[in-house]
Design an enzyme around this catalytic site. Structure first.
Site, short mmCIF file in Angstrom:
data_model
loop_
_atom_site.label_atom_id
_atom_site.label_comp_id
_atom_site.label_asym_id
_atom_site.label_seq_id
_atom_site.Cartn_x
_atom_site.Cartn_y
_atom_site.Cartn_z
CG ASP A 1 3.11 -6.91 -4.09
OD1 ASP A 1 3.54 -7.39 -3.03
OD2 ASP A 1 2.87 -7.60 -5.09
CG HIS B 1 -9.28 3.33 4.28
ND1 HIS B 1 -9.62 2.06 4.68
CD2 HIS B 1 -10.28 3.77 3.49
CE1 HIS B 1 -10.78 1.72 4.13
NE2 HIS B 1 -11.21 2.75 3.42
CB CYS C 1 -13.53 3.36 5.83
SG CYS C 1 -14.35 3.87 4.28
CD GLU D 1 -6.87 1.16 6.89
OE1 GLU D 1 -7.74 0.70 6.12
OE2 GLU D 1 -7.11 2.09 7.70
CE LYS E 1 6.80 -11.30 -9.09
NZ LYS E 1 5.80 -12.27 -8.59
CD GLU F 1 -22.16 0.40 1.15
OE1 GLU F 1 -21.39 -0.41 0.60
OE2 GLU F 1 -21.79 1.20 2.04
CB ILE G 1 8.81 -9.52 0.73
CG1 ILE G 1 7.33 -9.55 1.15
CG2 ILE G 1 9.70 -9.40 1.96
CD1 ILE G 1 6.88 -8.29 1.88
#
Length: 543
Positions: free
Chosen positions: A81, A521, A391, A523, A27, A414, A29
């Site tokens: 998505d 980020h 990151c 990307e 759906k 962390e 795409i």
């Protein structure tokens, strides 16, 4: 009084995409491809995902199960998505582009607790369905055409209210302004060597039972289907045969827009929007040509990560690398290396990184596999191996450099480091203490950075002021910059900070061919037709 046409707002048209038979049928795409075609026709297109999950956002969803968590420019954590939407439409989604049931329920309950319903009974219809419609209308503002994908499968109990909401939406804006697209799966039964249409027929019956007769039915198949299959589905479903289209599986999702065009949907879209202008797909055709060509040079990239059970866990990273390779005219092989296994490697085992042209360490959370990532960054520094850190990929690079600079137990808060031991090279952001396991509380979305003049980062961007998306709560502890920078230029230098200089945004190695890492980020902002400069320069360094 006559209407002031100059100031009159033009109502958008709406395309609703639903799915039947099973989830993951394509759906998203399909919706993105339709959007790309309409944008190529000159329209301003926006797109939105409505998901029936009871989560408030996608921030705490497991990437192995759901794929990567995508972040919008204004800080909403969403499912992958929205990444597809941005790559196909080359625009920025927003917090309004993602709607989850959990967030809607939370909003309704908060309103009820504050007396916002004045004592009325709060119900799924009309209160929940009205709120869904409000979110759709808000997300569509300023657009010519707004596309809405409804997550899940028609017939799922959890999604019924969304189907009802988009049915009612036609009453709100006029049925002529709504186009319903239903994507169904048509399975191939190998024993009988035939495609079976019954599941698709049942899915269409379910949709009709909820009051929606689709304008377009997209039949997803593993191989091209005979036209008779589409006509059979049309005959048994009461839909015009020309409105039932076949979209078979193909090698690349970026060729889906061409498949959609060949399917016959353009005539339907032209009728819906009221013009017959041909879409300008020239850029897509050029990208498809470059991506599909076998080039003389092949580059190999090691993606050192902990989520290796699902290719979608880092899909923005891999898609950015593949697009950069296409435009740089090289073939690319991306190997997923399990960072957790690398944590236990002997020194000799790390030499296998020498078989790769470059290393990428993407983002992540938790200490699992982090030692493997640190060792990969250290290897890149020591052996001048092109490195791109994203990151956490920047944080492990700083830890590796600090260890090389004399702090043998350098680490992140962390992962157990602390100020008392003097090894918290990465530390918790001010105001984030106590929120380590809380969703939606990190540094999220767009933040500006100032780049050092003449740095590799500045050269890649071609400018010294940039804006990138973030998703983190730990930062580089600048108290340790002397150790991170090391002796004799063997470490890293800070090549970008927040405008006030308080936060480290970029680091790089002056002595390496390409070693750039960012707290952001990038990307999330890379597109197939507009590759992010850091990815393009990284791939260029591998040639």
């Amino acid at each position: 009084m006559a209407k002031d046409k100059k100031n009159e707002k033009k109502m958008p048209k709406y395309i609703f995409v639903t799915g039947g038979v099973l989830s993951g049928v394509g759906k998203g795409i399909t919706a993105a491809s339709i959007g790309a075609i309409l944008k190529a026709k000159g329209y301003k297109v926006s797109i939105q995902k409505c998901d029936p999950y009871l989560n408030v956002d996608a921030g705490l969803l497991n990437p192995v199960e759901h794929g990567e968590c995508f972040v919008t420019h204004d800080g909403r954590e969403t499912d992958l998505d929205l990444g597809h939407y941005e790559r196909f439409l080359d625009f920025e989604t927003s917090k309004y582009s993602s709607v989850l049931s959990g967030a809607l329920y939370q909003e309704l309950i908060n309103k009820e607790r504050n007396g916002g319903f004045h004592g009325k009974t709060v119900q799924m219809v009309p209160h929940f369905t009205d709120l869904v419609q409000e979110k759709i209308a808000k997300a569509s503002e300023g657009s010519d055409i707004h596309i809405v994908e409804i997550g899940g499968t028609v017939g799922d109990y959890e999604g019924l209210s969304f189907i009802e909401a988009i049915r009612l939406f036609a009453n709100r804006v006029g049925r002529e302004n709504c186009l319903y697209v239903h994507v169904v799966y048509v399975p191939w039964i190998n024993t009988s060597k035939e495609l079976k249409t019954k599941p698709a027929q049942n899915a269409l019956k379910d949709l009709r039972g909820f009051g929606i007769i689709p304008d377009v039915v997209v039949c997803r198949t593993e191989r091209p289907a005979p036209r008779a299959i589409c006509e059979k589905i049309a005959a048994f479903s009461g839909i015009d045969k020309d409105a039932v289209l076949n979209l078979p599986d193909i090698e690349s999702v970026y060729d889906v827009p061409f498949n959609v065009l060949k399917s016959g949907v353009l005539e339907i879209l032209n009728k819906f929007v009221g013009d017959d202008k041909e879409p300008d797909m020239s850029k897509w055709k050029e990208f498809s040509r470059l991506r599909g060509k076998k080039w003389a040079k092949t580059v190999r990239v090691a993606l050192v990560a902990k989520y290796v059970g699902n290719d979608d866990a880092y899909i923005c990273v891999t898609e950015a690398l593949k697009a950069a390779a296409a435009w740089e005219k090289v073939n690319i092989e991306i190997d997923w290396l399990n960072a957790e296994e690398m944590s236990d490697y002997e020194k000799a085992d790390m030499d296998m990184l020498d078989t790769y042209d470059g290393i990428v360490v993407p983002g992540g959370f938790g200490d699992r596999g982090v030692e493997g990532k640190i060792r990969a960054a250290k290897y890149a520094l020591e052996y001048n191996k092109p490195y791109l850190g994203l990151c956490l990929g920047m944080q492990v690079a700083c830890i590796a450099a600090a260890r090389m600079g004399g702090i043998e137990n350098a680490n992140s808060e962390e992962f157990g480091a602390n100020e008392k031991d003097g090894n918290n090279v990465i530390y918790i952001m001010e105001g984030q203490v106590g929120k380590e396991s809380t969703g939606g509380t990190m540094r999220l979305g767009d933040y500006p950075a100032k780049l050092k003049k003449g740095s590799k980062a500045a050269q890649a961007y071609g400018e010294e002021e940039v804006v990138e998306r973030h998703r983190h709560r730990y930062e580089v502890n600048q108290k340790f910059l002397p150790e991170i920078e090391g002796q004799g230029g063997l470490g890293l230098v800070v090549s970008g900070t927040s405008p006030d200089g308080k936060l480290v945004e970029f680091v790089e190695s002056p002595r390496c061919k390409f070693f750039v890492a960012t707290q952001a980020h990038p990307e999330f902002k890379s597109r197939p037709l507009n590759v992010h400069p850091l990815f393009r320069e990284f791939v260029k360094s591998l040639k």
